[in-house]
Motif scaffolding. Structure first.
Motif, PDB file in Angstrom:
ATOM      1  N   LYS A 176       0.846  -1.190   0.000  1.00 18.99           N
ATOM      2  CA  LYS A 176       0.000   0.000   0.000  1.00 18.99           C
ATOM      3  C   LYS A 176       0.883   1.243   0.000  1.00 18.99           C
ATOM      4  O   LYS A 176       1.502   1.597   1.004  1.00 18.99           O
ATOM      5  CB  LYS A 176      -0.908   0.005   1.238  1.00 18.99           C
ATOM      6  N   ARG A 177       0.956   1.911  -1.128  1.00 23.52           N
ATOM      7  CA  ARG A 177       1.801   3.108  -1.215  1.00 23.52           C
ATOM      8  C   ARG A 177       1.020   4.314  -0.713  1.00 23.52           C
ATOM      9  O   ARG A 177      -0.154   4.491  -1.017  1.00 23.52           O
ATOM     10  CB  ARG A 177       2.246   3.347  -2.656  1.00 23.52           C
ATOM     11  N   GLN A 178       1.678   5.147   0.071  1.00 27.13           N
ATOM     12  CA  GLN A 178       1.055   6.344   0.618  1.00 27.13           C
ATOM     13  C   GLN A 178       1.426   7.542  -0.252  1.00 27.13           C
ATOM     14  O   GLN A 178       2.496   7.586  -0.857  1.00 27.13           O
ATOM     15  CB  GLN A 178       1.544   6.584   2.047  1.00 27.13           C
ATOM     16  N   ASN A 179       0.493   8.487  -0.287  1.00 21.38           N
ATOM     17  CA  ASN A 179       0.779   9.725  -1.013  1.00 21.38           C
ATOM     18  C   ASN A 179       1.070  10.833  -0.022  1.00 21.38           C
ATOM     19  O   ASN A 179       0.157  11.434   0.536  1.00 21.38           O
ATOM     20  CB  ASN A 179      -0.440  10.124  -1.869  1.00 21.38           C
ATOM     21  N   TYR A 180       2.332  11.088   0.215  1.00 18.85           N
ATOM     22  CA  TYR A 180       2.688  12.129   1.172  1.00 18.85           C
ATOM     23  C   TYR A 180       3.230  13.352   0.445  1.00 18.85           C
ATOM     24  O   TYR A 180       3.980  13.223  -0.528  1.00 18.85           O
ATOM     25  CB  TYR A 180       3.774  11.629   2.138  1.00 18.85           C
ATOM     26  N   LYS A 196       6.205  14.272   4.601  1.00 19.80           N
ATOM     27  CA  LYS A 196       7.366  13.395   4.690  1.00 19.80           C
ATOM     28  C   LYS A 196       8.319  13.859   5.785  1.00 19.80           C
ATOM     29  O   LYS A 196       8.834  13.062   6.572  1.00 19.80           O
ATOM     30  CB  LYS A 196       8.123  13.374   3.351  1.00 19.80           C
ATOM     31  N   GLU A 197       8.537  15.163   5.821  1.00 12.62           N
ATOM     32  CA  GLU A 197       9.461  15.710   6.814  1.00 12.62           C
ATOM     33  C   GLU A 197       8.904  15.559   8.234  1.00 12.62           C
ATOM     34  O   GLU A 197       9.654  15.291   9.166  1.00 12.62           O
ATOM     35  CB  GLU A 197       9.776  17.181   6.493  1.00 12.62           C
ATOM     36  N   VAL A 198       7.595  15.712   8.368  1.00 13.07           N
ATOM     37  CA  VAL A 198       6.970  15.541   9.684  1.00 13.07           C
ATOM     38  C   VAL A 198       7.096  14.090  10.138  1.00 13.07           C
ATOM     39  O   VAL A 198       7.440  13.805  11.294  1.00 13.07           O
ATOM     40  CB  VAL A 198       5.478  15.983   9.644  1.00 13.07           C
ATOM     41  N   ILE A 199       6.836  13.146   9.238  1.00 15.24           N
ATOM     42  CA  ILE A 199       6.963  11.716   9.579  1.00 15.24           C
ATOM     43  C   ILE A 199       8.401  11.410   9.988  1.00 15.24           C
ATOM     44  O   ILE A 199       8.662  10.726  10.985  1.00 15.24           O
ATOM     45  CB  ILE A 199       6.552  10.821   8.378  1.00 15.24           C
ATOM     46  N   PHE A 200       9.313  11.957   9.209  1.00 17.42           N
ATOM     47  CA  PHE A 200      10.724  11.715   9.500  1.00 17.42           C
ATOM     48  C   PHE A 200      11.072  12.216  10.912  1.00 17.42           C
ATOM     49  O   PHE A 200      11.686  11.502  11.704  1.00 17.42           O
ATOM     50  CB  PHE A 200      11.595  12.426   8.453  1.00 17.42           C
ATOM     51  N   PHE A 205      12.065   5.427   0.727  1.00 20.01           N
ATOM     52  CA  PHE A 205      10.908   4.529   0.603  1.00 20.01           C
ATOM     53  C   PHE A 205       9.781   4.896   1.575  1.00 20.01           C
ATOM     54  O   PHE A 205       9.008   4.033   1.985  1.00 20.01           O
ATOM     55  CB  PHE A 205      11.351   3.077   0.818  1.00 20.01           C
ATOM     56  N   ILE A 206       9.729   6.161   1.922  1.00 15.96           N
ATOM     57  CA  ILE A 206       8.771   6.597   2.945  1.00 15.96           C
ATOM     58  C   ILE A 206       7.312   6.364   2.506  1.00 15.96           C
ATOM     59  O   ILE A 206       6.423   6.194   3.341  1.00 15.96           O
ATOM     60  CB  ILE A 206       9.009   8.088   3.298  1.00 15.96           C
ATOM     61  N   THR A 207       7.077   6.285   1.194  1.00 15.66           N
ATOM     62  CA  THR A 207       5.705   6.041   0.727  1.00 15.66           C
ATOM     63  C   THR A 207       5.250   4.615   1.053  1.00 15.66           C
ATOM     64  O   THR A 207       4.068   4.307   1.007  1.00 15.66           O
ATOM     65  CB  THR A 207       5.587   6.267  -0.798  1.00 15.66           C
TER      66      THR A 207
END
Lengths: 193, 97
Positions: free
Chosen positions: A5-9, A14-18, A57-59
């Motif tokens: 399941k690929r996420q659309n960030y 992305k930076e917040v997740i990181f 590969f964050i998605t």
């Protein structure tokens, strides 16, 4: 952990997740990397490489799932595929012996040690650390994941790509080996009296 | 501790026929599940009942717990400085641009 399941960030997301989900685990990752490589520079490189891959590969990462387990899995794979190959360290563990151990009669050998609680508590940090470091990497890894990082069996199975039964048998064998090492230290230092 | 260190429970059960025959292998299997917080309620109950009557298992459990505490105290101490963390982070964000 989700590979399909690929996420659309957005870039901001992305930076917040990181920052929120990945960065808090950096010390645990570094400790794990150091216990695998025994070298601070190699450990730092391994952590950096892991975070680079995680970001790339964050998605594939689903927010709210277990980021720590996801990161540990990437680091473990990087160690096996890149670092261990580079340093030409062969896997030393006899898996046949490991996997059959749990069902063998030897399983009761855990109770033959002379180790006592006060003996263990009297040991120096270096003795404990050296005993852990002296284990083959696959045994060392399960002890780190379970006893230091508190991962559950199913999480360890995903990180290591092995069945839960194998996690348990490997952990059991690793603990017995660690006890043997500590028992040897105790005898050598005259702790067992 | 000898190889037959769990005999204390066997002896007790042989003196008292009402006590169930202990299953040491089963208890040893459960020991690590309990230690790792992976045992279900039934397994935990079996283990606790066994532990009460079996000193060697109490010792094994206590030693395993002590080893874990010592590992946590002495082998979880590697940390990266805030500067290095920041350096890694900015390198990654720059590489992604």
């Amino acid at each position: 952990m989700s590979d399909d399941k690929r996420q659309n960030y957005t870039q901001k997301e992305k930076e917040v997740i990181f920052d929120k989900e990945f960065l808090p685990h950096m010390d645990s990752m570094y400790n794990f990397a150091y216990r695998l490589t025994f070298d601070e520079d190699d450990a730092k490189d391994l952590v950096q490489d892991t975070y680079l891959k995680a970001y790339r590969f964050i998605t594939s990462f689903e927010q709210g799932t277990n980021a720590k387990a996801w990161l540990f899995r990437i680091l473990k794979n990087s160690f096996i595929n890149d670092f261990r190959k580079k340093s030409k360290q062969p896997a030393k563990v006899d898996y046949q012996e490991v996997e059959t151990f749990y069902n063998s009669e030897d399983v009761d050998s855990a109770i033959t040690t002379d180790l006592r609680v006060d003996t263990v508590q009297d040991m120096l940090g270096d003795e404990i650390s050296n005993a852990l470091n002296s284990l083959d990497v696959d045994f060392r890894t399960v002890i780190i994941l379970c006893d230091l990082e508190g991962f559950k069996y199913d999480e360890m199975a995903k990180i290591l790509d092995i069945p839960i039964g194998t996690v348990r048998s490997r952990l059991h064998r690793a603990r017995n080996l660690l006890k043997e090492k500590l028992n040897d230290y105790a005898k050598k230092m005259g702790y067992n009296k | 501790m000898s190889d037959n260190s769990t005999d204390s429970y066997d002896q007790e059960s042989s003196l008292n026929p009402d006590l169930p025959k202990p299953n040491h292998n089963e208890c040893l299997r459960i020991l690590h599940l309990v230690l790792d917080g992976e045992a279900n309620d039934e397994e935990t109950a079996i283990f606790k009942a066994h532990l009460k009557n079996c000193m060697p298992y109490y010792e094994i459990y206590s030693v395993d717990e002590a080893i874990r505490e010592m590992l946590k105290k002495n082998c979880k101490n590697k940390q990266l400085s805030p500067e290095i963390k920041e350096e890694i982070k900015s390198r990654i964000f720059k590489a992604a641009e």
